[in-house]
Design an enzyme around this catalytic site. Sequence first.
Site, PDB file in Angstrom:
ATOM      1  N   ILE A 238       0.831  -1.214   0.000  1.00 57.27           N
ATOM      2  CA  ILE A 238       0.000   0.000   0.000  1.00 57.27           C
ATOM      3  C   ILE A 238       0.867   1.268   0.000  1.00 57.27           C
ATOM      4  O   ILE A 238       0.674   2.136  -0.858  1.00 57.27           O
ATOM      5  CB  ILE A 238      -1.028  -0.034   1.153  1.00 57.27           C
ATOM      6  CG1 ILE A 238      -2.062  -1.124   0.839  1.00 57.27           C
ATOM      7  CG2 ILE A 238      -1.705   1.320   1.342  1.00 57.27           C
ATOM      8  CD1 ILE A 238      -3.112  -1.344   1.878  1.00 57.27           C
TER       9      ILE A 238
ATOM     10  N   GLU B 162       9.114   7.013   9.973  1.00 51.99           N
ATOM     11  CA  GLU B 162       9.817   5.990  10.751  1.00 51.99           C
ATOM     12  C   GLU B 162      10.808   5.230   9.867  1.00 51.99           C
ATOM     13  O   GLU B 162      11.956   5.058  10.184  1.00 51.99           O
ATOM     14  CB  GLU B 162       8.747   5.050  11.275  1.00 51.99           C
ATOM     15  CG  GLU B 162       9.206   3.754  11.827  1.00 51.99           C
ATOM     16  CD  GLU B 162       7.996   2.996  12.336  1.00 51.99           C
ATOM     17  OE1 GLU B 162       7.125   3.645  12.950  1.00 51.99           O
ATOM     18  OE2 GLU B 162       7.922   1.784  12.122  1.00 51.99           O
TER      19      GLU B 162
HETATM   20  N1  COA Z   1      -9.062 -11.084   9.626  1.00 48.73           N
HETATM   21  C1  COA Z   1      -8.360 -12.180   9.301  1.00 48.73           C
HETATM   22  N2  COA Z   1      -7.172 -12.155   8.640  1.00 48.73           N
HETATM   23  C2  COA Z   1      -6.709 -10.947   8.290  1.00 48.73           C
HETATM   24  C3  COA Z   1      -7.394  -9.757   8.585  1.00 48.73           C
HETATM   25  C4  COA Z   1      -8.628  -9.855   9.276  1.00 48.73           C
HETATM   26  N3  COA Z   1      -9.327  -8.778   9.569  1.00 48.73           N
HETATM   27  N4  COA Z   1      -6.688  -8.711   8.110  1.00 48.73           N
HETATM   28  C5  COA Z   1      -5.600  -9.220   7.546  1.00 48.73           C
HETATM   29  N5  COA Z   1      -5.617 -10.563   7.645  1.00 48.73           N
HETATM   30  C6  COA Z   1      -4.614 -11.484   7.100  1.00 48.73           C
HETATM   31  C7  COA Z   1      -4.436 -11.222   5.608  1.00 48.73           C
HETATM   32  O1  COA Z   1      -5.347 -11.966   4.822  1.00 48.73           O
HETATM   33  C8  COA Z   1      -3.027 -11.688   5.388  1.00 48.73           C
HETATM   34  O2  COA Z   1      -2.978 -13.101   5.367  1.00 48.73           O
HETATM   35  P1  COA Z   1      -2.227 -13.880   4.188  1.00 48.73           P
HETATM   36  O3  COA Z   1      -0.801 -13.434   4.332  1.00 48.73           O
HETATM   37  O4  COA Z   1      -2.466 -15.292   4.534  1.00 48.73           O
HETATM   38  O5  COA Z   1      -2.888 -13.395   2.940  1.00 48.73           O
HETATM   39  C9  COA Z   1      -2.337 -11.264   6.672  1.00 48.73           C
HETATM   40  O6  COA Z   1      -3.358 -11.159   7.667  1.00 48.73           O
HETATM   41  C10 COA Z   1      -1.599  -9.945   6.526  1.00 48.73           C
HETATM   42  O7  COA Z   1      -2.486  -8.924   6.181  1.00 48.73           O
HETATM   43  P2  COA Z   1      -2.055  -7.705   5.273  1.00 48.73           P
HETATM   44  O8  COA Z   1      -3.058  -6.654   5.447  1.00 48.73           O
HETATM   45  O9  COA Z   1      -1.738  -8.184   3.901  1.00 48.73           O
HETATM   46  O10 COA Z   1      -0.698  -7.304   5.967  1.00 48.73           O
HETATM   47  P3  COA Z   1       0.310  -6.166   5.621  1.00 48.73           P
HETATM   48  O11 COA Z   1       1.602  -6.805   5.349  1.00 48.73           O
HETATM   49  O12 COA Z   1      -0.224  -5.190   4.624  1.00 48.73           O
HETATM   50  O13 COA Z   1       0.432  -5.426   7.031  1.00 48.73           O
HETATM   51  C11 COA Z   1      -0.370  -4.570   9.114  1.00 48.73           C
HETATM   52  C12 COA Z   1      -0.691  -4.841   7.648  1.00 48.73           C
HETATM   53  C13 COA Z   1      -1.542  -3.877   9.751  1.00 48.73           C
HETATM   54  C14 COA Z   1      -0.078  -5.878   9.828  1.00 48.73           C
HETATM   55  C15 COA Z   1       0.903  -3.655   9.153  1.00 48.73           C
HETATM   56  O14 COA Z   1       0.635  -2.464   8.487  1.00 48.73           O
HETATM   57  C16 COA Z   1       1.324  -3.360  10.573  1.00 48.73           C
HETATM   58  O15 COA Z   1       2.028  -4.138  11.171  1.00 48.73           O
HETATM   59  N6  COA Z   1       0.890  -2.192  11.127  1.00 48.73           N
HETATM   60  C17 COA Z   1       1.176  -1.811  12.490  1.00 48.73           C
HETATM   61  C18 COA Z   1       2.490  -1.090  12.599  1.00 48.73           C
HETATM   62  C19 COA Z   1       2.502   0.221  11.872  1.00 48.73           C
HETATM   63  O16 COA Z   1       1.501   0.700  11.374  1.00 48.73           O
HETATM   64  N7  COA Z   1       3.686   0.816  11.827  1.00 48.73           N
HETATM   65  C20 COA Z   1       3.889   2.123  11.244  1.00 48.73           C
HETATM   66  C21 COA Z   1       4.462   2.103   9.902  1.00 48.73           C
HETATM   67  S1  COA Z   1       5.927   1.144   9.649  1.00 48.73           S
END
Ligand code: COA
Length: 424
Positions: A214, A233
Amino acid sequence: MKSHKIITPRDALSLIPSPSRIVLGHAAATPIRVIDAMIQEKQRFQNVEIVHMLSLGSAEYTHASMLGHFKHNALFVGGNTRDAIKRKQAEYTPCFFFEVPSLFENGALPIDVAIVQVSLPNEDGLCSFGVSCDYTKAAARCAEIVIAEMNQQMPWVHGNNTIHVDELDYIIPCDYPLACLEQAPIGDVERAIGQHCESLIKDGDTLQLGIGAIPDAVLMSLHDKKDLGIHSEMISDGVLSLIKSGVINNRLKPINTGKIIATFMMGSKNLYDFAHNNPMIELHPVEDVNHPMVIMKHDHFVSINSCLQVDFMGQVSAESIGFNQFSGVGGQVDYVRGASLARNGRSIIAMPSTASKERMSRIVPLLETGSAVTTTRNDVHFVVTEYGIAQLKGKSLSERARALINIAHPKFRDELTRAYHSRF
Ligand code: COA
């Protein structure tokens, strides 16, 4: 460099008492040589607690065969440590990223040994922490013993990002390539999210973006903007082409004008090479970069972060799904808060509308039991999915729910609307 300081990875093992708490250098600066030696001689260690946020590599010390020898204390949960958290061989400690150094310093999480990576020293005897300043610099300041892998391939990255060679208790000369992060694939969903975010970003804004598809899709949609700045960050490869085309020039940043400020970087060798000795990029300790009072100094600041679920009230869970600790708060709240406090600041939570191959909606009436609220409903300005933008700031609870249903995946809208009617 005093020669008595120079040791081998194997020599380092006798410097690590059992039990003890050790902190590892972060992300692409994970000190691989000492970790490998520890794994090979695991029988020498009992109850050694290994603390870190993100690490790259296999994190073998979290595997079942390491039980009793090592225990991981995760300040952030990554792909390589998630399973150990699930099996309860590792534990998660909630914390804001900007406060991690204070945990080491104020006795909440005292450190026995810091194992870090640094660059070769310059003519003044200063080594750069290279691609990871973050909490790594604080760990080296606070630990009883500092062991540094002095890696010839660690770039020199400017900023408050150095340590004098005399402050390193032991040095292990190394020459290995830094761990790289592959770019996540960008599909139609991410591209659509990127374009919606683009409509919320104005010329002259200062941006924070996280890791993954994203943020990269957002950056790809910004080629027609002007005078953007970065205070983030972390930075990854996504910023490179915008720097080269002059879209990111940091010209209008009210502080650190002309410079990209971050606390760590993770990406390809191309990114690391670009940052080497480049005065445009500075890394500083996380307690400075991520402090909301520093972020708020940037008028027109925009934070862009992702999440797992948002409920009808606008509560954001970015770190757990029910009791399953999937990730960590990281810097999300630092930046959402900073952006909210900045004049003309905006915080964006951007996510695909569904998860698990479209089987679940990420917009839900209620967060799952046990899910942590990462960003509160009071803090979120905008939620973005591939279906559009929901503005939550200034909106009542029922208005928020309606705005969120409008950007949910169409196949979940009827079900969400029924939940809306029974609630409101
Ligand atoms: N219910 C069930 N499973 C879910 C889900 C939900 N609501 N939301 C996501 N998942 C699953 C996805 O399907 C995916 O599974 P897969 O790998 O088997 O397809 C997995 O969880 C990862 O989700 P995704 O949204 O693709 O992860 P991402 O790599 O885009 O990361 C966060 C998203 C939220 C985990 C990440 O942004 C994060 O760690 N944020 C917190 C820290 C942060 O914001 N730091 C500041 C910037 S560095």
